[in-house]
Design an enzyme around this catalytic site. Structure first.
Site, PDB file in Angstrom:
ATOM      1  N   HIS A 173       0.850  -1.182   0.000  1.00  0.00           N
ATOM      2  CA  HIS A 173       0.000   0.000   0.000  1.00  0.00           C
ATOM      3  C   HIS A 173       0.889   1.237   0.000  1.00  0.00           C
ATOM      4  O   HIS A 173       1.859   1.311   0.746  1.00  0.00           O
ATOM      5  CB  HIS A 173      -0.914   0.039   1.229  1.00  0.00           C
ATOM      6  CG  HIS A 173      -1.795   1.260   1.211  1.00  0.00           C
ATOM      7  ND1 HIS A 173      -2.959   1.305   0.483  1.00  0.00           N
ATOM      8  CD2 HIS A 173      -1.645   2.486   1.757  1.00  0.00           C
ATOM      9  CE1 HIS A 173      -3.489   2.503   0.600  1.00  0.00           C
ATOM     10  NE2 HIS A 173      -2.718   3.244   1.374  1.00  0.00           N
TER      11      HIS A 173
ATOM     12  N   ASP B  30     -15.759   1.889   6.279  1.00  0.00           N
ATOM     13  CA  ASP B  30     -14.713   2.797   5.788  1.00  0.00           C
ATOM     14  C   ASP B  30     -15.226   3.617   4.615  1.00  0.00           C
ATOM     15  O   ASP B  30     -14.965   4.812   4.524  1.00  0.00           O
ATOM     16  CB  ASP B  30     -13.472   1.996   5.364  1.00  0.00           C
ATOM     17  CG  ASP B  30     -12.495   2.881   4.607  1.00  0.00           C
ATOM     18  OD1 ASP B  30     -11.959   3.811   5.229  1.00  0.00           O
ATOM     19  OD2 ASP B  30     -12.315   2.687   3.387  1.00  0.00           O
TER      20      ASP B  30
ATOM     21  N   ARG C 170     -15.511  12.119   5.763  1.00  0.00           N
ATOM     22  CA  ARG C 170     -14.233  12.811   6.048  1.00  0.00           C
ATOM     23  C   ARG C 170     -13.858  13.736   4.896  1.00  0.00           C
ATOM     24  O   ARG C 170     -13.362  14.845   5.103  1.00  0.00           O
ATOM     25  CB  ARG C 170     -13.114  11.786   6.281  1.00  0.00           C
ATOM     26  CG  ARG C 170     -13.264  11.040   7.598  1.00  0.00           C
ATOM     27  CD  ARG C 170     -12.339   9.833   7.640  1.00  0.00           C
ATOM     28  NE  ARG C 170     -10.953  10.192   7.473  1.00  0.00           N
ATOM     29  CZ  ARG C 170     -10.027   9.399   6.930  1.00  0.00           C
ATOM     30  NH1 ARG C 170     -10.338   8.185   6.525  1.00  0.00           N
ATOM     31  NH2 ARG C 170      -8.784   9.798   6.812  1.00  0.00           N
TER      32      ARG C 170
ATOM     33  N   SER D  13      -8.506   3.421   8.186  1.00  0.00           N
ATOM     34  CA  SER D  13      -9.077   3.335   6.839  1.00  0.00           C
ATOM     35  C   SER D  13      -8.205   2.425   5.956  1.00  0.00           C
ATOM     36  O   SER D  13      -8.704   1.493   5.316  1.00  0.00           O
ATOM     37  CB  SER D  13      -9.147   4.751   6.263  1.00  0.00           C
ATOM     38  OG  SER D  13      -9.457   4.716   4.901  1.00  0.00           O
TER      39      SER D  13
ATOM     40  N   LYS E 236      -8.888  -2.079   5.170  1.00  0.00           N
ATOM     41  CA  LYS E 236      -9.022  -2.635   3.815  1.00  0.00           C
ATOM     42  C   LYS E 236      -7.929  -3.660   3.547  1.00  0.00           C
ATOM     43  O   LYS E 236      -8.169  -4.704   2.949  1.00  0.00           O
ATOM     44  CB  LYS E 236      -8.988  -1.515   2.776  1.00  0.00           C
ATOM     45  CG  LYS E 236     -10.288  -0.732   2.747  1.00  0.00           C
ATOM     46  CD  LYS E 236     -10.217   0.469   1.829  1.00  0.00           C
ATOM     47  CE  LYS E 236      -9.370   1.565   2.409  1.00  0.00           C
ATOM     48  NZ  LYS E 236      -9.568   2.896   1.988  1.00  0.00           N
TER      49      LYS E 236
HETATM   50  N1  URA Z   1      -6.288   6.267   1.768  1.00  0.00           N
HETATM   51  C1  URA Z   1      -7.302   5.616   2.374  1.00  0.00           C
HETATM   52  O1  URA Z   1      -7.740   4.572   1.920  1.00  0.00           O
HETATM   53  N2  URA Z   1      -7.832   6.172   3.494  1.00  0.00           N
HETATM   54  C2  URA Z   1      -7.370   7.316   4.026  1.00  0.00           C
HETATM   55  O2  URA Z   1      -7.881   7.734   5.030  1.00  0.00           O
HETATM   56  C3  URA Z   1      -6.319   7.986   3.373  1.00  0.00           C
HETATM   57  C4  URA Z   1      -5.780   7.418   2.248  1.00  0.00           C
END
Ligand code: URA
Length: 414
Positions: free
Chosen positions: A86, A165, A172, A187, A191
């Protein structure tokens, strides 16, 4: 939500800087997912977290509650290590497009769930969708079957995947609460953990083109994500990478796919290749020279073609992307002075690409696959007056003029 938990009291507790119990966080997220906690309440909660932060235990509880809000990958029986990466997002960051097929050539499974571009940072899903027919909305079942066939799936977050999320991120986005370390951590990690990974590498960016402007902030975010990942039994490694100039030479959706295809064929920019190899090494445990040999053998480009055809695209069109997505104006920008390039500000380049239409200001905005930049010059290069410093792909002369001004402002030559 059980009557025991009174939502306004939880918001007040966080607003006053007190620590919430695991069960309180779980009930809040369960209630929000079901629709019992109102958006206004969740937005207030997010703002309270933004100002008050969260302890490590609270962040882990929030991550776990969001992970539990939907379905997740469930691997049974013998299977290869399940791995992923990621990146916290950057300008011209197309590592995922290359790393996914590379890792799938290394006896690993990679169920890559990615996001769309938001603000100045690009998103893997938008880039993939510049390939005609490419379908990113795979169900978990479809992705699992594809993993068995070709060891890799590249997909977006579905309604079933961490729905808490998805809902919270949308709030947000419009309430000024994106840049909160516990909220970002929960967040991202919810995932990634829903992929049921064995190993994860996190590329945490800092600099003008990143969420985190300083290395110190990036370290805090990296530490928070590592703590949550390890608590959940995942082997997590991190890289802190500067994002002060764009990665590679291309920024923009189709333009980045074209550059990624170059790397997959053993060519392309060295800075991009270096990140692909170092991150792939961390999750495959295969040394970088052997990974490079795999790229040079042609196996990685073939794997990418398989991903494209398995997910509805026409792999023959991959090498025609520059014709399929041709912007109305393609302008070479030439240096007005000679000297060494000392900076090419990624934040300004990203903002300019966004204004051309390559990115989206709001998550519901469409993107233009054709626009952006290629042939971007790198820092450290010695230029003569009149050398090409970038090529602008725009849909009008006026958009190209504005981008030209911005790129000249981003570039420092001394
Ligand atoms: N990427 C995400 O998936 N969530 C966040 O809060 C920031 C970047």
């Amino acid at each position: 939500m059980s009557e025991h938990f009174h939502v306004p009291s939880l918001i007040v507790k966080k607003r006053e800087g007190l620590e919430l119990a695991k069960e309180e966080i779980r009930s809040l997220i369960e209630g929000f997912t079901r629709g019992d906690v109102a958006d206004a309440q969740m937005s207030a909660f997010a703002m309270a977290v933004y100002f008050r932060g969260m302890t490590a235990a609270e962040t882990a509880a929030l991550t776990y509650a969001m992970l539990e809000s939907g379905e997740r990958f469930a691997f049974q029986g013998e299977h290869p290590p399940v791995v992923d990466k990621h990146s916290t997002g950057g300008i011209g960051d197309k590592v995922s497009l290359i790393l996914a097929p590379l890792v799938a050539c290394c006896d690993c499974w990679i169920p890559m769930v990615s996001g769309r571009g938001l603000g100045i940072t690009g998103g893997t899903l938008d880039k993939l969708e510049s390939i005609p027919g490419f379908r990113v909305n795979l169900s978990i079942d479809e992705a699992m079957r594809q993993l068995e066939r070709i060891q890799v799936a590249m997909m977006g977050q579905t309604e079933q995947f961490c729905p808490a999320d998805k809902k919270l991120y949308a709030l947000r986005d419009v309430t000024g609460t994106v840049p909160s370390i516990p909220l970002i951590t929960a967040s991202i990690m919810s995932k990634k953990l829903a992929e049921s990974l064995d190993r994860l590498v996190l590329d945490v960016k800092y600099g003008s083109g990143a969420f985190m402007k300083t290395r110190e902030q990036a370290i805090v975010l990296a530490d928070a994500m590592v703590a949550v990942g390890r608590e959940m039994g995942v082997e997590v490694s991190t890289e802190l990478n500067a994002m002060n100039e764009p990665l590679g030479h291309a920024v923009g959706n189709a333009l980045e796919v074209i550059e990624s295809l170059e790397i997959m064929q053993g060519r392309g920019p060295k800075d991009l290749l270096a990140l692909v190899l170092s991150q792939a090494e961390k999750i495959t445990k295969i040394p970088q020279d052997q990974l490079l040999t795999k790229i040079q053998s042609g196996a990685v480009i073939e794997k990418f073609k398989s991903i494209v055809s398995q997910q509805g695209g026409d792999s023959k069109q991959l090498f025609a992307l520059s014709d399929i997505h041709r912007a109305a104006v393609i302008r070479e920008l030439r240096s007005e002075a000679g000297g060494t390039v000392t900076a090419f500000d990624a934040g300004i380049v990203g903002q300019s690409a966004l204004e051309l239409g390559a990115g989206r200001a709001r998550s519901s905005d469409p993107v233009d696959f054709a626009v952006g930049f290629d042939r971007l010059i790198k820092t450290g290069v010695c230029l003569e007056r009149g050398d090409v410093i970038a090529r602008i792909h725009a849909q009008s002369e006026s958009a190209a003029n504005r981008a030209e001004q911005q790129l000249r402002q981003a570039l420092m030559i001394s």
